[in-house]
Design a protein around this motif. Structure first.
Motif, mmCIF file in Angstrom:
data_model
loop_
_atom_site.group_PDB
_atom_site.id
_atom_site.type_symbol
_atom_site.label_atom_id
_atom_site.label_comp_id
_atom_site.label_asym_id
_atom_site.label_seq_id
_atom_site.Cartn_x
_atom_site.Cartn_y
_atom_site.Cartn_z
ATOM 1 N N VAL A 55 39.905 43.891 47.486
ATOM 2 C CA VAL A 55 38.582 43.965 48.107
ATOM 3 C C VAL A 55 37.529 43.610 47.070
ATOM 4 O O VAL A 55 37.522 44.167 45.965
ATOM 5 C CB VAL A 55 38.315 45.368 48.675
ATOM 6 N N ILE A 56 36.664 42.667 47.417
ATOM 7 C CA ILE A 56 35.593 42.244 46.509
ATOM 8 C C ILE A 56 34.620 43.403 46.274
ATOM 9 O O ILE A 56 34.088 43.970 47.246
ATOM 10 C CB ILE A 56 34.818 41.044 47.095
ATOM 11 N N PRO A 57 34.347 43.789 45.030
ATOM 12 C CA PRO A 57 33.359 44.855 44.787
ATOM 13 C C PRO A 57 31.976 44.446 45.267
ATOM 14 O O PRO A 57 31.567 43.282 45.129
ATOM 15 C CB PRO A 57 33.383 45.008 43.257
ATOM 16 N N ALA A 58 31.247 45.391 45.817
ATOM 17 C CA ALA A 58 29.916 45.097 46.349
ATOM 18 C C ALA A 58 28.940 44.678 45.262
ATOM 19 O O ALA A 58 27.931 44.043 45.542
ATOM 20 C CB ALA A 58 29.383 46.325 47.092
ATOM 21 N N ARG A 59 29.232 45.029 44.010
ATOM 22 C CA ARG A 59 28.275 44.750 42.928
ATOM 23 C C ARG A 59 28.253 43.281 42.502
ATOM 24 O O ARG A 59 27.388 42.873 41.734
ATOM 25 C CB ARG A 59 28.605 45.614 41.710
ATOM 26 N N LEU A 60 29.196 42.467 42.971
ATOM 27 C CA LEU A 60 29.213 41.061 42.567
ATOM 28 C C LEU A 60 28.033 40.331 43.205
ATOM 29 O O LEU A 60 27.922 40.276 44.428
ATOM 30 C CB LEU A 60 30.518 40.391 42.992
ATOM 31 N N GLY A 93 26.678 37.139 41.699
ATOM 32 C CA GLY A 93 26.502 35.758 41.263
ATOM 33 C C GLY A 93 27.778 35.189 40.693
ATOM 34 O O GLY A 93 28.842 35.819 40.688
ATOM 35 N N GLU A 94 27.682 33.970 40.183
ATOM 36 C CA GLU A 94 28.852 33.253 39.695
ATOM 37 C C GLU A 94 29.508 33.955 38.516
ATOM 38 O O GLU A 94 30.731 34.064 38.446
ATOM 39 C CB GLU A 94 28.443 31.825 39.305
ATOM 40 N N ARG A 95 28.701 34.458 37.571
ATOM 41 C CA ARG A 95 29.275 35.109 36.390
ATOM 42 C C ARG A 95 30.050 36.361 36.782
ATOM 43 O O ARG A 95 31.168 36.586 36.306
ATOM 44 C CB ARG A 95 28.176 35.470 35.401
ATOM 45 N N ASP A 96 29.463 37.191 37.675
ATOM 46 C CA ASP A 96 30.149 38.397 38.131
ATOM 47 C C ASP A 96 31.468 38.052 38.812
ATOM 48 O O ASP A 96 32.484 38.722 38.626
ATOM 49 C CB ASP A 96 29.267 39.174 39.109
ATOM 50 N N SER A 97 31.451 36.995 39.622
ATOM 51 C CA SER A 97 32.658 36.592 40.331
ATOM 52 C C SER A 97 33.750 36.153 39.362
ATOM 53 O O SER A 97 34.922 36.521 39.522
ATOM 54 C CB SER A 97 32.341 35.454 41.312
ATOM 55 N N GLN A 98 33.379 35.388 38.350
ATOM 56 C CA GLN A 98 34.364 34.918 37.381
ATOM 57 C C GLN A 98 34.964 36.085 36.602
ATOM 58 O O GLN A 98 36.174 36.139 36.353
ATOM 59 C CB GLN A 98 33.717 33.919 36.416
ATOM 60 N N GLU A 99 34.126 37.051 36.201
ATOM 61 C CA GLU A 99 34.629 38.212 35.469
ATOM 62 C C GLU A 99 35.588 39.026 36.321
ATOM 63 O O GLU A 99 36.617 39.498 35.849
ATOM 64 C CB GLU A 99 33.459 39.076 34.999
ATOM 65 N N TRP A 100 35.263 39.186 37.614
ATOM 66 C CA TRP A 100 36.137 39.957 38.500
ATOM 67 C C TRP A 100 37.469 39.234 38.696
ATOM 68 O O TRP A 100 38.526 39.875 38.702
ATOM 69 C CB TRP A 100 35.466 40.174 39.854
ATOM 70 N N LEU A 101 37.434 37.916 38.824
ATOM 71 C CA LEU A 101 38.672 37.154 38.991
ATOM 72 C C LEU A 101 39.602 37.346 37.795
ATOM 73 O O LEU A 101 40.820 37.496 37.957
ATOM 74 C CB LEU A 101 38.355 35.669 39.165
ATOM 75 N N GLU A 102 39.049 37.394 36.612
ATOM 76 C CA GLU A 102 39.869 37.558 35.416
ATOM 77 C C GLU A 102 40.472 38.952 35.327
ATOM 78 O O GLU A 102 41.598 39.129 34.857
ATOM 79 C CB GLU A 102 39.022 37.266 34.172
ATOM 80 N N ARG A 103 39.746 39.964 35.806
ATOM 81 C CA ARG A 103 40.233 41.346 35.728
ATOM 82 C C ARG A 103 41.189 41.704 36.867
ATOM 83 O O ARG A 103 42.036 42.579 36.717
ATOM 84 C CB ARG A 103 39.054 42.337 35.751
ATOM 85 N N SER A 104 41.056 41.056 37.999
ATOM 86 C CA SER A 104 41.764 41.483 39.211
ATOM 87 C C SER A 104 43.224 41.081 39.260
ATOM 88 O O SER A 104 43.996 41.632 40.050
ATOM 89 C CB SER A 104 41.059 40.904 40.437
ATOM 90 N N GLY A 105 43.624 40.122 38.470
ATOM 91 C CA GLY A 105 44.990 39.612 38.536
ATOM 92 C C GLY A 105 45.165 38.465 39.507
ATOM 93 O O GLY A 105 46.284 37.968 39.695
ATOM 94 N N VAL A 106 44.086 38.012 40.136
ATOM 95 C CA VAL A 106 44.144 36.910 41.095
ATOM 96 C C VAL A 106 44.765 35.665 40.473
ATOM 97 O O VAL A 106 45.552 34.944 41.117
ATOM 98 C CB VAL A 106 42.733 36.597 41.639
#
Length: 316
Positions: free
Chosen positions: A76-81, A83-96
């Motif tokens: 589930v995408i965190p609500a705090r994302l 912009g682009e930078r937040d999305s890229q950081e989440w992708l790296e942490r999530s295991g996607v």
């Protein structure tokens, strides 16, 4: 045997991997591999939230992938994302990035969806795809559903139909409005776009009396509501104006979920779980056949008349 016993046996056979010759031939014809054809794979479905809408998709994906010998992870995408930078950081942490393939659900934030679509992984959208994007997609056909809704109203002699719904937030919402206009044009119904409620702010903030006044001052005899929130507002407005459903106004909703307060409102059958199952098959087909052209699959459901549609102007 009883129908319920038949369904239980059929489901058990699916879960255990048994297939009829016709089913095995179908998998072969569509070039869809299953567990007997290679190692189990790990996939992720990326969602914008939680709830029944997403649960049906996860259920469909998980069941079909399990039958074909693979595994599913729900993210589930965190609500705090924001912009682009937040999305890229989440992708790296999530295991996607370490998955064998991704399923992209509807309503993903723009930056997150764009980042996911650019990843060098097999992807299937459970949504209408953006323009000019090379990706496989499966979706329950809301365009077909809108045409069925307008067809039903016209069969009951309604010619002036009010559309209520946001047409900006999601691609599927815009397509509802475009399909409504196309259906009216196809059936020769009068349509003035500025008479319809297509601004989300106006839709939810107008006082209840405003809709009643609009209906009394116009020729509208029926309403098509894009989502359940629109139904809630419309029904409260009609009640405040002393208008009954379906005696004075017929109402159809286009949402996939049953409305908790108005379960008998006419609606299309939107095939959420079935679309997810088909998405699983498309994913495995794409992995096995990366050279094949991209596919955009739309699953058309039926229509439930409910108890909210009656003949216009007392006609029978």
């Amino acid at each position: 045997m009883s129908e319920s016993t038949r369904r239980d046996i059929w489901q058990a056979a699916r879960e255990l991997g048994y297939r009829t010759k016709a089913q095995a031939a179908g998998l072969s014809a569509e070039q869809i591999p299953w567990v007997g054809a290679g190692k189990p794979r790990r996939f992720a479905t990326v969602m914008a939230g939680e709830g029944p809408f997403y649960s049906l998709q996860v259920e469909g994906l998980d069941r079909r992938l399990h039958e074909l010998g693979h595994h599913l992870v729900s993210l589930v995408i965190p609500a705090r994302l924001v912009g682009e930078r937040d999305s890229q950081e989440w992708l790296e942490r999530s295991g996607v990035l370490y998955m064998d393939g991704l399923f992209l659900s509807p309503a993903l934030p723009y930056w997150t969806e764009a980042a996911l679509l650019h990843l060098p992984l097999p992807k299937v959208m459970i949504n209408y795809p953006p323009d000019a994007v090379e990706v496989d997609s499966v979706i329950w056909d809301v365009q077909h559903a809108v045409h069925l809704a307008v067809n039903l109203l016209v069969a009951y002699a309604h010619r002036h139909i009010l559309f209520i719904g946001d047409i900006k937030a999601q691609r599927g919402f815009r397509l509802r409005w475009q399909s409504f206009q196309a259906a009216c044009s196809r059936l020769g119904l009068p349509l003035q776009p500025n008479e319809h409620i297509t601004d989300i702010a106006a839709n939810r903030t107008e006082s209840p009396g405003m809709l009643g006044a609009r209906l009394r001052e116009s020729d509208f005899t029926a309403i098509v509501c894009a989502v359940n929130e629109d139904v809630t507002w419309a029904m409260a407005s009609l009640q405040a104006a002393g208008l009954s459903v379906p005696g004075d106004v017929s109402v159809i909703r286009m949402d996939s979920e049953v409305h908790p307060l108005y379960p008998d409102i006419a609606r299309p059958v939107l095939l959420l779980k079935e679309a997810a199952e088909r998405a699983a098959e498309l994913m495995l087909r794409r992995i096995a056949n990366p050279q094949l052209p991209f596919e955009h699959v739309r699953l058309a459901g039926s229509f439930l008349k409910g108890a909210s549609v009656a003949a216009a102007n007392g006609m029978t």
